[in-house]
Scaffold this active site. Structure first.
Site, mmCIF file in Angstrom:
data_model
loop_
_atom_site.group_PDB
_atom_site.id
_atom_site.type_symbol
_atom_site.label_atom_id
_atom_site.label_comp_id
_atom_site.label_asym_id
_atom_site.label_seq_id
_atom_site.Cartn_x
_atom_site.Cartn_y
_atom_site.Cartn_z
ATOM 1 N N LEU A 14 19.015 -77.499 -96.060
ATOM 2 C CA LEU A 14 20.008 -76.721 -95.820
ATOM 3 C C LEU A 14 19.975 -75.384 -96.953
ATOM 4 O O LEU A 14 20.532 -74.386 -96.547
ATOM 5 C CB LEU A 14 21.512 -77.402 -96.586
ATOM 6 C CG LEU A 14 21.880 -78.453 -95.485
ATOM 7 C CD1 LEU A 14 23.077 -79.364 -96.370
ATOM 8 C CD2 LEU A 14 22.762 -78.088 -94.183
ATOM 9 N N GLY A 15 19.068 -75.584 -97.630
ATOM 10 C CA GLY A 15 18.737 -74.459 -98.538
ATOM 11 C C GLY A 15 18.087 -74.765 -99.656
ATOM 12 O O GLY A 15 17.659 -75.918 -99.924
ATOM 13 N N GLY A 17 17.194 -73.657 -104.110
ATOM 14 C CA GLY A 17 17.968 -73.034 -105.245
ATOM 15 C C GLY A 17 16.859 -73.039 -106.344
ATOM 16 O O GLY A 17 15.752 -73.167 -105.929
ATOM 17 N N GLY A 19 14.805 -74.337 -108.241
ATOM 18 C CA GLY A 19 13.808 -75.689 -108.484
ATOM 19 C C GLY A 19 14.389 -76.656 -107.658
ATOM 20 O O GLY A 19 14.093 -77.871 -107.772
ATOM 21 N N THR A 21 16.031 -78.577 -103.660
ATOM 22 C CA THR A 21 16.008 -78.518 -102.170
ATOM 23 C C THR A 21 17.464 -79.038 -101.805
ATOM 24 O O THR A 21 17.594 -80.290 -102.216
ATOM 25 C CB THR A 21 15.032 -78.879 -101.505
ATOM 26 O OG1 THR A 21 13.824 -78.144 -102.230
ATOM 27 C CG2 THR A 21 14.933 -78.447 -99.986
ATOM 28 N N LYS A 37 20.779 -83.098 -102.942
ATOM 29 C CA LYS A 37 20.160 -82.040 -103.904
ATOM 30 C C LYS A 37 19.073 -82.730 -104.425
ATOM 31 O O LYS A 37 19.525 -83.650 -105.391
ATOM 32 C CB LYS A 37 21.086 -81.344 -104.541
ATOM 33 C CG LYS A 37 20.739 -80.225 -105.557
ATOM 34 C CD LYS A 37 21.656 -79.295 -106.293
ATOM 35 C CE LYS A 37 20.953 -77.941 -106.752
ATOM 36 N NZ LYS A 37 22.082 -77.216 -107.069
ATOM 37 N N ASP A 137 28.665 -71.661 -114.204
ATOM 38 C CA ASP A 137 27.748 -70.993 -112.922
ATOM 39 C C ASP A 137 28.474 -70.839 -111.654
ATOM 40 O O ASP A 137 28.150 -71.082 -110.559
ATOM 41 C CB ASP A 137 26.687 -72.194 -112.610
ATOM 42 C CG ASP A 137 25.515 -71.627 -111.780
ATOM 43 O OD1 ASP A 137 25.372 -70.288 -111.942
ATOM 44 O OD2 ASP A 137 24.605 -72.212 -111.374
HETATM 45 P P1 ATP Z 1 21.767 -73.433 -108.488
HETATM 46 O O1 ATP Z 1 20.744 -74.292 -108.585
HETATM 47 O O2 ATP Z 1 21.968 -72.692 -109.690
HETATM 48 O O3 ATP Z 1 23.077 -73.961 -107.781
HETATM 49 P P2 ATP Z 1 21.899 -72.262 -105.880
HETATM 50 O O4 ATP Z 1 23.362 -72.067 -105.870
HETATM 51 O O5 ATP Z 1 21.412 -70.942 -105.407
HETATM 52 O O6 ATP Z 1 21.385 -72.203 -107.185
HETATM 53 P P3 ATP Z 1 21.429 -74.572 -104.342
HETATM 54 O O7 ATP Z 1 22.842 -75.182 -105.290
HETATM 55 O O8 ATP Z 1 20.289 -75.481 -104.587
HETATM 56 O O9 ATP Z 1 20.907 -73.245 -104.893
HETATM 57 O O10 ATP Z 1 21.916 -74.285 -103.027
HETATM 58 C C1 ATP Z 1 21.227 -73.711 -102.065
HETATM 59 C C2 ATP Z 1 22.008 -73.644 -100.718
HETATM 60 O O11 ATP Z 1 21.956 -74.920 -100.106
HETATM 61 C C3 ATP Z 1 23.507 -73.277 -100.803
HETATM 62 O O12 ATP Z 1 23.577 -71.548 -101.007
HETATM 63 C C4 ATP Z 1 24.010 -73.679 -99.735
HETATM 64 O O13 ATP Z 1 23.843 -72.913 -98.604
HETATM 65 C C5 ATP Z 1 23.349 -74.913 -99.289
HETATM 66 N N1 ATP Z 1 24.223 -75.943 -100.042
HETATM 67 C C6 ATP Z 1 24.212 -76.368 -101.273
HETATM 68 N N2 ATP Z 1 25.017 -77.434 -101.428
HETATM 69 C C7 ATP Z 1 25.641 -77.656 -100.212
HETATM 70 C C8 ATP Z 1 26.407 -78.716 -99.718
HETATM 71 N N3 ATP Z 1 26.948 -79.728 -100.666
HETATM 72 N N4 ATP Z 1 26.792 -78.692 -98.468
HETATM 73 C C9 ATP Z 1 26.193 -77.731 -97.658
HETATM 74 N N5 ATP Z 1 25.117 -76.854 -98.178
HETATM 75 C C10 ATP Z 1 24.839 -76.814 -99.309
HETATM 76 MG MG MG Z 2 24.021 -74.090 -106.251
#
Ligand code: ATP
Ligand code: MG
Length: 288
Positions: A14-15, A17, A19, A21, A37, A137
């Site tokens: 899905l994405g 962030g 460190g 995935t 996550k 955050d």
């Molecule tokens: P951080 O680690 O500081 O939160 P981040 O928000 O950029 O950094 P992630 O939290 O790893 O990174 O999330 C990356 C992407 O994954 C998000 O922008 C979103 O698109 C997707 N994502 C995260 N959590 C979910 C979820 N619970 N359901 C659907 N998509 C999600």
């Molecule tokens: Mg995030």
């Protein structure tokens, strides 16, 4: 438990962030979809696991329709040759992706939508703060939207664990961008909780301004500043100008959020009564 984690089937990425995935996963026994996550923890120390454990306890306590549910936190139980390990956060799946994704597509949002974002985030912060939790955050990628179009706050606690494992001058840049002036400067803030809550309000102000101007408001589009430049912009610059085209309510609301002195900044309670978040309260459709 570990048993049921091992039965999760990864369906898609899905994405990515800091460190981490995020996977869309299928849990066969309950026939449900979740988001998983997977966080790689580089400096694998007992401190990190201990903190992760503490955060997990907080995460499980949080139960609100305004906050993305974290069902479980688990560590992989194995460490590789680089002394790194993995942490797993099993979360509610948010089908609509993040506000970041929406901004990537639409760039800007109309004020009616921004007003809804503001209201949802304030209500979420009101809940978190009432349980003595500072998010720390708030940023577009941590505001997620479900299949009903409802916006919820994600990833508090997770960020604390990440922060403790990363070099703040490099890996944490993405998150620093939304940090309030007092978070950078010990002379402005002695660390008390009220100041922490005020920091979440600042971050909300930056997010809303970004939704309005169509890019991160402290730097020009395309610019990639280092940590020090970004910090100076946050603490000293007057580049947080709100566009003339904005409505008086928006201008007034965002200036209350972006007050540099946290003691003078608008509180969540005050801002929930502000006309900007109440003008479209009757209309559903944008972000719940
Ligand atoms: P951080 O680690 O500081 O939160 P981040 O928000 O950029 O950094 P992630 O939290 O790893 O990174 O999330 C990356 C992407 O994954 C998000 O922008 C979103 O698109 C997707 N994502 C995260 N959590 C979910 C979820 N619970 N359901 C659907 N998509 C999600
Ligand atoms: Mg995030």
């Amino acid at each position: 438990d570990v048993e049921s984690f091992s039965k999760l089937e990864k369906l898609a990425v899905l994405g990515h962030g800091n460190g981490a995935t995020i996977y869309k996963v299928w849990h066969c026994q309950t026939a449900s979809i979740y988001a998983l996550k997977v966080l790689r923890v580089d400096q694998h120390t007992t401190d990190v696991w201990q903190q992760a454990g503490q955060e997990a306890e907080i995460l499980k306590r949080v139960d609100s329709p305004l906050i993305v549910k974290c069902h479980a936190v688990l560590n992989s139980g194995c460490i590789d040759s680089d002394n790194a390990g993995e942490l797993y956060f099993l979360m509610e799946y948010m089908e609509g992706g993040s506000l970041q994704d929406i901004l990537c597509i639409h760039r800007k949002l109309p004020e009616e939508a921004i007003s809804r974002v503001a209201r949802r985030v304030l209500e979420g912060l009101c809940y978190l703060h009432s349980t003595k939790i500072v998010h720390r955050d708030i940023k577009p990628s941590n505001l997620l939207i479900n299949s009903k179009g409802e916006l919820k706050i994600a990833d508090f606690g997770v960020s604390q664990v990440v922060a403790s494992t990363c070099d703040p001058h490099v890996s944490y840049l993405g998150t620093c961008a939304y940090m309030s002036p007092e978070r950078f400067d010990p002379e402005r803030w002695d660390g008390d909780k009220e100041g922490g809550f005020a920091g979440d309000v600042w971050s909300l102000g930056i997010v809303l301004l970004e939704c309005h101007v169509g890019h991160f408001p402290l730097i020009s589009p395309g610019e990639t500043p280092d940590w020090a430049t970004l910090m100076c912009a946050i603490c000293f610059s007057d580049r947080l100008e709100i566009p003339e085209t904005a409505s008086p309510e928006f201008k007034s609301f965002v200036s209350r959020c972006l007050e540099k002195d946290w003691r003078a900044r608008g509180t969540v309670d005050e801002l929930l009564r502000h006309p900007f978040v109440n003008k479209s309260s009757g209309t559903k459709g944008w972000f719940g």
